[in-house]
Each structure stands twice: as structure tokens, then as C-alpha cells.
Design a protein around this motif. Structure first.
Motif, PDB file in Angstrom:
ATOM      1  N   UNK A  68       0.743  -1.047   0.007  1.00 57.61           N
ATOM      2  CA  UNK A  68       0.038   0.181   0.144  1.00 57.61           C
ATOM      3  C   UNK A  68       0.867   1.196  -0.020  1.00 57.61           C
ATOM      4  N   UNK A  69       0.271   2.423  -0.317  1.00 59.35           N
ATOM      5  CA  UNK A  69       1.145   3.538  -0.214  1.00 59.35           C
ATOM      6  C   UNK A  69       0.634   4.830   0.724  1.00 59.35           C
ATOM      7  N   UNK A  70       1.727   5.322   1.253  1.00 55.08           N
ATOM      8  CA  UNK A  70       1.227   6.357   2.024  1.00 55.08           C
ATOM      9  C   UNK A  70       1.930   7.784   1.648  1.00 55.08           C
ATOM     10  N   UNK A  71       0.909   8.945   1.514  1.00 50.43           N
ATOM     11  CA  UNK A  71       1.436  10.073   1.071  1.00 50.43           C
ATOM     12  C   UNK A  71       1.513  11.014   2.396  1.00 50.43           C
ATOM     13  N   UNK A  72       2.615  11.723   2.602  1.00 49.25           N
ATOM     14  CA  UNK A  72       2.890  12.598   3.685  1.00 49.25           C
ATOM     15  C   UNK A  72       3.781  13.785   3.069  1.00 49.25           C
ATOM     16  N   UNK A  73       3.589  14.857   3.988  1.00 47.48           N
ATOM     17  CA  UNK A  73       4.201  16.194   3.610  1.00 47.48           C
ATOM     18  C   UNK A  73       5.707  15.876   3.857  1.00 47.48           C
ATOM     19  N   UNK A  74       6.754  16.935   3.220  1.00 39.47           N
ATOM     20  CA  UNK A  74       8.005  16.793   3.629  1.00 39.47           C
ATOM     21  C   UNK A  74       8.215  17.206   5.054  1.00 39.47           C
ATOM     22  N   UNK A  75       9.470  17.192   5.379  1.00 37.20           N
ATOM     23  CA  UNK A  75       9.805  17.405   6.776  1.00 37.20           C
ATOM     24  C   UNK A  75       8.984  16.515   8.058  1.00 37.20           C
ATOM     25  N   UNK A  76       8.172  17.056   8.708  1.00 36.91           N
ATOM     26  CA  UNK A  76       7.619  16.435   9.913  1.00 36.91           C
ATOM     27  C   UNK A  76       6.818  15.201   9.430  1.00 36.91           C
ATOM     28  N   UNK A  77       6.161  15.474   8.410  1.00 35.53           N
ATOM     29  CA  UNK A  77       5.378  14.384   8.011  1.00 35.53           C
ATOM     30  C   UNK A  77       6.132  13.121   7.470  1.00 35.53           C
ATOM     31  N   UNK A  78       7.458  13.227   6.923  1.00 34.37           N
ATOM     32  CA  UNK A  78       8.128  12.262   6.662  1.00 34.37           C
ATOM     33  C   UNK A  78       8.968  11.787   7.920  1.00 34.37           C
ATOM     34  N   UNK A  79       9.411  12.539   8.887  1.00 36.05           N
ATOM     35  CA  UNK A  79       9.970  12.206  10.002  1.00 36.05           C
ATOM     36  C   UNK A  79       9.124  11.301  10.924  1.00 36.05           C
ATOM     37  N   UNK A  80       7.735  11.771  10.775  1.00 36.05           N
ATOM     38  CA  UNK A  80       6.736  10.969  11.671  1.00 36.05           C
ATOM     39  C   UNK A  80       6.754   9.737  11.130  1.00 36.05           C
ATOM     40  N   UNK A  81       6.840   9.353   9.823  1.00 30.50           N
ATOM     41  CA  UNK A  81       6.618   8.210   9.176  1.00 30.50           C
ATOM     42  C   UNK A  81       7.639   7.316   9.347  1.00 30.50           C
ATOM     43  N   UNK A  82       8.918   7.875   9.732  1.00 34.38           N
ATOM     44  CA  UNK A  82      10.218   6.821   9.519  1.00 34.38           C
ATOM     45  C   UNK A  82       9.948   5.738  10.488  1.00 34.38           C
ATOM     46  N   UNK A  83       9.428   6.012  11.687  1.00 35.68           N
ATOM     47  CA  UNK A  83       9.211   4.885  12.687  1.00 35.68           C
ATOM     48  C   UNK A  83       8.356   3.774  12.005  1.00 35.68           C
ATOM     49  N   UNK A  84       7.480   4.070  11.332  1.00 40.18           N
ATOM     50  CA  UNK A  84       6.616   2.924  10.764  1.00 40.18           C
ATOM     51  C   UNK A  84       7.594   2.345   9.632  1.00 40.18           C
ATOM     52  N   UNK A  85       8.306   3.027   8.765  1.00 36.95           N
ATOM     53  CA  UNK A  85       9.030   2.420   7.871  1.00 36.95           C
ATOM     54  C   UNK A  85      10.267   1.578   8.457  1.00 36.95           C
ATOM     55  N   UNK A  86      10.610   1.917   9.535  1.00 33.95           N
ATOM     56  CA  UNK A  86      11.691   1.279  10.432  1.00 33.95           C
ATOM     57  C   UNK A  86      11.023  -0.131  10.791  1.00 33.95           C
ATOM     58  N   UNK A  87       9.649  -0.073  11.273  1.00 32.05           N
ATOM     59  CA  UNK A  87       9.104  -1.386  11.796  1.00 32.05           C
ATOM     60  C   UNK A  87       8.751  -2.128  10.710  1.00 32.05           C
ATOM     61  N   UNK A  88       8.419  -1.873   9.568  1.00 27.46           N
ATOM     62  CA  UNK A  88       8.332  -2.501   8.115  1.00 27.46           C
ATOM     63  C   UNK A  88       9.563  -3.178   7.533  1.00 27.46           C
ATOM     64  N   UNK A  89      10.775  -2.462   7.834  1.00 29.49           N
ATOM     65  CA  UNK A  89      12.013  -2.839   7.247  1.00 29.49           C
ATOM     66  C   UNK A  89      12.389  -3.973   8.266  1.00 29.49           C
ATOM     67  N   UNK A  90      12.278  -3.854   9.611  1.00 31.32           N
ATOM     68  CA  UNK A  90      12.408  -5.029  10.270  1.00 31.32           C
ATOM     69  C   UNK A  90      11.683  -6.282  10.022  1.00 31.32           C
ATOM     70  N   UNK A  91      10.526  -6.120   9.783  1.00 30.16           N
ATOM     71  CA  UNK A  91       9.704  -7.266   9.399  1.00 30.16           C
ATOM     72  C   UNK A  91       9.332  -7.589   8.122  1.00 30.16           C
ATOM     73  N   UNK A  92      10.081  -7.171   7.041  1.00 22.16           N
ATOM     74  CA  UNK A  92      10.023  -7.376   5.599  1.00 22.16           C
ATOM     75  C   UNK A  92       8.651  -6.922   5.071  1.00 22.16           C
TER      76      UNK A  92
END
Length: 527
Positions: A68-92
């Protein structure tokens, strides 16, 4: 005029994306022009926080098996999403995050513009594949590379960023998508050697990880052919529900470790052998696995642990190739598996006396709502069930209490799961502490009218951490007792049905069996 923003959404649809989770902002307006132009061909879901958008995309991908896709703004939108991206990275987990970017003529100049970062792409590159759209004519190539990064080999997140001035540029029609991924050739000679080693062994044990998802039938048939018990990590649970050879128990448990040590041949399939599965209590007593046969799609993973026969291959294809070469023999697999199941479950009380009662509550949820999806957060019954629990649906048990371990994962991931599996009951099992990390995502469940049951394990604080402090002989007087929400009034504020249920499996089962219309919140006040 057809813009980059419009063509981007068209390109997502062409590549199978049917849902976008996002919060619109001034840096993504042109992307939303693309969503508006697409109409009913793509669904937009609004979380209450960008981290929730990422967790929703994660839950959607785990259940559906596609990104699926997520649309976020630059700056805080992306940094807020990084935690979820790291979880996805850890669990493939494949997830595509598309973010805005400041005007291209201002980047890196430190002008103090809205949402400015020094180098957004470089920040994301430490975590996953990232692309920047610099030429409208190359948008299709950017999408192809991002999808290949997400889905080829070991899945994971990917990121595309687009400057606000680029989003509005004219863009030609995109070429058809390049099919992502390529078949990893099977090493036929190595297959014969592996089959010979398995056939010669008397006590074969299979270690199955999340890499077997989608290949559950191959795993079951291979286990039956080898008469081999199958020990499943958290991300493999549900693969062999109540099968006579299934051992849905953590390799961190002492009886399971001894069972692995006593094996004369170990076959590890699609498991990274990570500490949160294999050394949860960090005591370093993991059995020596250097003589194992190991199958994994990722060469980097294979290089991280010594193995007698490492094979880079897709799990399902490799198991299917091995099956006709294995010799059916009686290795007393069911008897060995049953003895291990009993010993593993009994071990829970030795670790922490309340664990069996916590596991009873999780099993009550499963039995009262068969074939449901249970999405967990880091809370006591989830930890207990990660040590020993058998689920009745593939892709139906997952949580963030392993790997990266992001607290507050459950509410958003449950929304993504429910959207990916329309009509399937979804349960989010979360603690009162974890709920306060992301309470707003319950409103998204209400907006979308999703059949999610939020079961809140309310022990009035971070009791799991308090117990860890006590075991370390530290008095848990600081930080472990944040006041919980008033759950009844919180549910009322969310326009959700509410009920308080005692810590009793039968009463919980009765409440869960009550028909629901939309999401609801059940509070378990822990004694």
C-alpha cells in the motif's frame, strides 16, 4: 494539463496500488489532485498522524500480501513516518512512502523554509531505497525502481520524494510498468545434497520464519514428508494451525532450545534468527546452529550466521523442489512435537506466573472470533502469546512486540488490516500505555466503519517494563505508572461502543460473540 501528480497516481494504480493512507498538506496538494482525478479507482484513508499512515500501510500489506502507499508532507510528515518505515523494514513488509519536498531551487540552502530538512533523501537512505523525481519523463522509471526495491528479494519499504514545483509540471503518459522481481534460480545440485542430508537424519527440526508467508501449504507438505516438527517464529504463526507437527513456540523458551540442540539436522526457512525470536531474554543460550541448512531470499541475511548449507532461494519454490526428493520415514514427529508443545506451554508459568492466564485471554479471543485477524501492540498478553500461541489463520497474527518494537503500532495497523480484508473481524490487542501513543487512529476506524474490536489491557501503566526493572533489582518508581485514559469516556468521545470486561476468558468470549456494527472498545481491567 496532465501533471506529475496525476501521472504518479495513475502509475500507482497501474502497479496494483488500490489504497493510499495519508494526511494532505501544502506540500502534497498536487498529489491529491491526482487522487481526485482517479476517482473510485483508488481509495484514500485519512489517519490522524503520519506515523499512523505508515502503520496502516504496514497492516494492509501484511494481510493482503501486496504493498500500500502512504502520502506525507516533507519534513515532519516524513520524519513522523520513519518509525513505521523502520518497523516495516525489520519485518520485511512492502510499503511505499511518497513525500513532498521543498522547491528544488531552495534545497540544502538553509533558508528556513517551511518543513525544511538539510537533506531529506540522505536521511531516508540510511533506512531504505529512496528516489527523487527530477524529470517528468523519468517518473515511470522511478516507480519501477521503487517497486522493485519493495518487492524483489526480501521485501521492505521504499520512498519517493517530489519537489512541490515538480509535482505540477506537465508529464507525458507513463509507459507500462516493468514487472518487478525476478525468479531466483534454484541450485539443483545443492537441492540434491540438502535432500540427502535431510533423508539421512533421524531428528529433523524445521525453523520457520516470516519468509514462509504465502507458502504455508509447501511448509506443511514438506514437514509431513520429513515427519519433522516445525517451530514457528512470531511472523510464521498461523501457518499450521493445530497440525500434529506444529510447534507454535518461541525458540527463546528453554525446552525449545533443548529440542533444537538435540536435533541432528536443522532446516531453517525464511527466518533471520533475530534475538527477539531466538534470544528474547538476552541470556546468550541460543543453540549452535552452524550445522543447519538455511534457506533465505536475502544474501545479506545468509551471510550473518554460519550455516553448513546456506541457499539463496525463495522459500516456497525451494520447499516445492525439495518435496519430491525427500524420503517419507517415521521419525516419530507427532509424538516429539506434542511433548515439546506441552513443555513449552508449561514453561510460561516458570518465566512469569501470570503468563498462562494472559495466554488464556488471547486464546479466548481466537476461539470466540474464529478466522479473525489479531493485531497486537507491546502489551503483556501479546508477549505471552509470542512465546506460545497458535493462530487459526495465515497472516492473521502479527504485532510490533518483536524486531523494531514500535509502541503504538496496533491501532493503525488494525485499520490497514481491516481494509485489506473486508468483512473479516479484526481485533487490536493493546495496553493502556500503548494506546496513548496513537489514540487518534480509532477515529479513523470510526470514519471508515471498520469491524475492529479494540481490546485494551488496562494495567494502569507500563507493567511489562516495571517487571523488567524489578528483575534487574531496580525499584520501578519512575516512569512506569502513567495514568490511563478513562476508557468509557474515551470510547464515547470516539463514538464507539464500550464495555468493561473482567479478566475472565469466558466473559470475554461472551462479549466478543455479541454482534457489532462498526468498531468497539472493550476494556479489561487487570487485577
Amino acid at each position: 494539463m496532465t501533471t506529475v501528480g496525476i501521472r504518479l497516481v495513475e502509475g500507482l494504480i497501474a502497479r496494483g496500488i488500490d489504497t493510499v493512507f495519508g494526511i494532505p498538506g501544502v506540500h502534497t496538494i498536487e498529489l491529491y489532485r491526482g487522487l481526485a482525478a482517479a476517482g473510485e479507482r483508488i481509495r484514500h484513508v485519512t489517519p490522524r498522524h503520519e506515523q499512523g499512515a505508515g502503520f496502516m500501510a504496514d497492516g494492509y500489506a501484511r494481510v493482503s500480501g501486496k504493498p500500500a502507499a502512504a502520502f506525507v508532507i516533507t519534513g515532519p510528515g516524513l520524519t513522523n513516518t520513519l518509525t513505521a518505515m523502520a518497523q516495516a523494514k525489520a519485518d520485511s513488509v512492502p510499503m511505499l512512502v511518497i513525500s513532498g519536498l521543498g522547491r528544488s531551487d531552495t534545497l540544502g540552502k538553509g533558508l528556513g523554509r517551511l518543513h525544511e530538512l538539510p537533506d531529506q533523501g540522505a536521511m531516508v537512505a540510511t533506512l531504505c531505497h529512496t528516489e527523487t523525481v527530477t524529470d517528468p519523463k523519468k517518473l515511470g522509471d522511478v516507480l519501477d525502481r521503487a517497486f522493485a526495491a519493495m518487492t524483489s528479494g526480501r521485501p521492505g519499504p521504499a520512498h519517493i520524494q517530489i519537489s512541490t514545483n515538480m509535482m505540477a509540471q506537465p508529464c507525458p503518459e507513463l509507459p507500462p510498468p516493468v514487472v518487478a522481481g525476478s525468479t531466483v534460480p534454484l541450485p539443483l545440485g545443492r537441492i540434491r545434497s540438502i535432500a540427502a542430508a535431510l533423508n539421512a537424519a533421524e531428528r529433523v527440526v524445521i525453523l520457520a520464519g516470516g519468509g514462509i508467508r504465502g507458502s504455508e501449504i509447501h511448509l506443511q507438505k514438506l514437514a509431513e514428508s520429513l515427519d519433522a516438527p516445525v517451530i514457528q517464529t512470531v511472523n510464521a504463526r498461523g501457518a499450521m494451525f493445530r497440525h500434529r507437527l506444529s510447534v507454535p513456540a518461541s525458540p527463546s523458551l528453554t525446552p525449545v532450545r533443548q529440542f533444537i540442540a538435540d536435533a541432528d539436522q536443522i532446516l531453517a526457512i525464511g527466518t533471520e534468527l533475530g534475538p527477539t525470536d531466538y534470544d528474547m531474554y538476552a541470556n546468550g543460550r541460543v543453540p549452535n546452529l552452524s550445522d543447519m541448512i538455511r534457506i533465505d531470499i536475502c544474501a545479506d541475511q545468509l551471510a550473518r550466521h554460519p550455516a553448513k548449507m546456506p541457499v539463496k532461494a525463495e522459500a516456497g519454490a525451494m520447499m516445492a523442489a525439495l518435496l519430491p526428493m525427500t524420503i517419507r520415514a517415521n521419525r516419530e514427529g507427532p509424538e516429539r512435537a506434542e511433548a515439546l508443545r506441552q513443555a513449552a506451554r508449561a514453561e510460561l508459568a516458570n518465566l512469569y506466573e501470570p503468563m498462562p492466564a494472559q495466554l488464556d485471554m488471547v486464546e479466548a479471543i481466537r476461539d470466540a472470533m474464529p478466522n479473525s485477524i489479531i493485531v497486537g501492540d507491546s502489551t503483556q498478553p501479546i508477549y505471552a502469546a509470542n512465546l506460545y500461541y497458535d493462530h487459526d489463520r495465515p497472516r492473521g497474527w502479527f504485532n510490533a512486540a518483536t524486531g523494531y518494537g514500535a509502541l503504538g503500532y496496533g491501532p493503525g495497523a488494525a485499520v490497514g488490516a481491516a481494509i485489506a480484508a473486508p468483512g473479516v473481524p479484526v481485533v487490536c490487542l493493546i495496553g493502556d500505555g500503548g494506546l496513548q501513543f496513537s489514540p487518534g487512529e480509532l477515529r479513523t476506524a470510526v470514519d471508515e466503519k471498520l469491524p475492529i474490536t479494540y481490546v485494551v489491557w488496562n494495567n494502569a501503566g507500563f507493567r511489562e517494563i516495571a517487571e523488567a526493572l524489578r528483575q534487574a533489582k531496580i525499584e520501578p518508581i519512575l516512569g512506569c505508572d502513567p495514568s490511563p485514559l478513562d476508557m468509557e469516556h474515551f470510547a464515547m468521545a470516539c463514538d464507539m461502543l464500550y464495555a468493561c470486561v473482567p479478566q475472565d476468558p469466558d466473559e470475554l468470549a461472551d462479549m466478543l460473540a455479541t454482534p457489532q456494527d462498526g468498531p468497539r472498545l472493550l476494556e479489561i481491567q487487570v487485577r
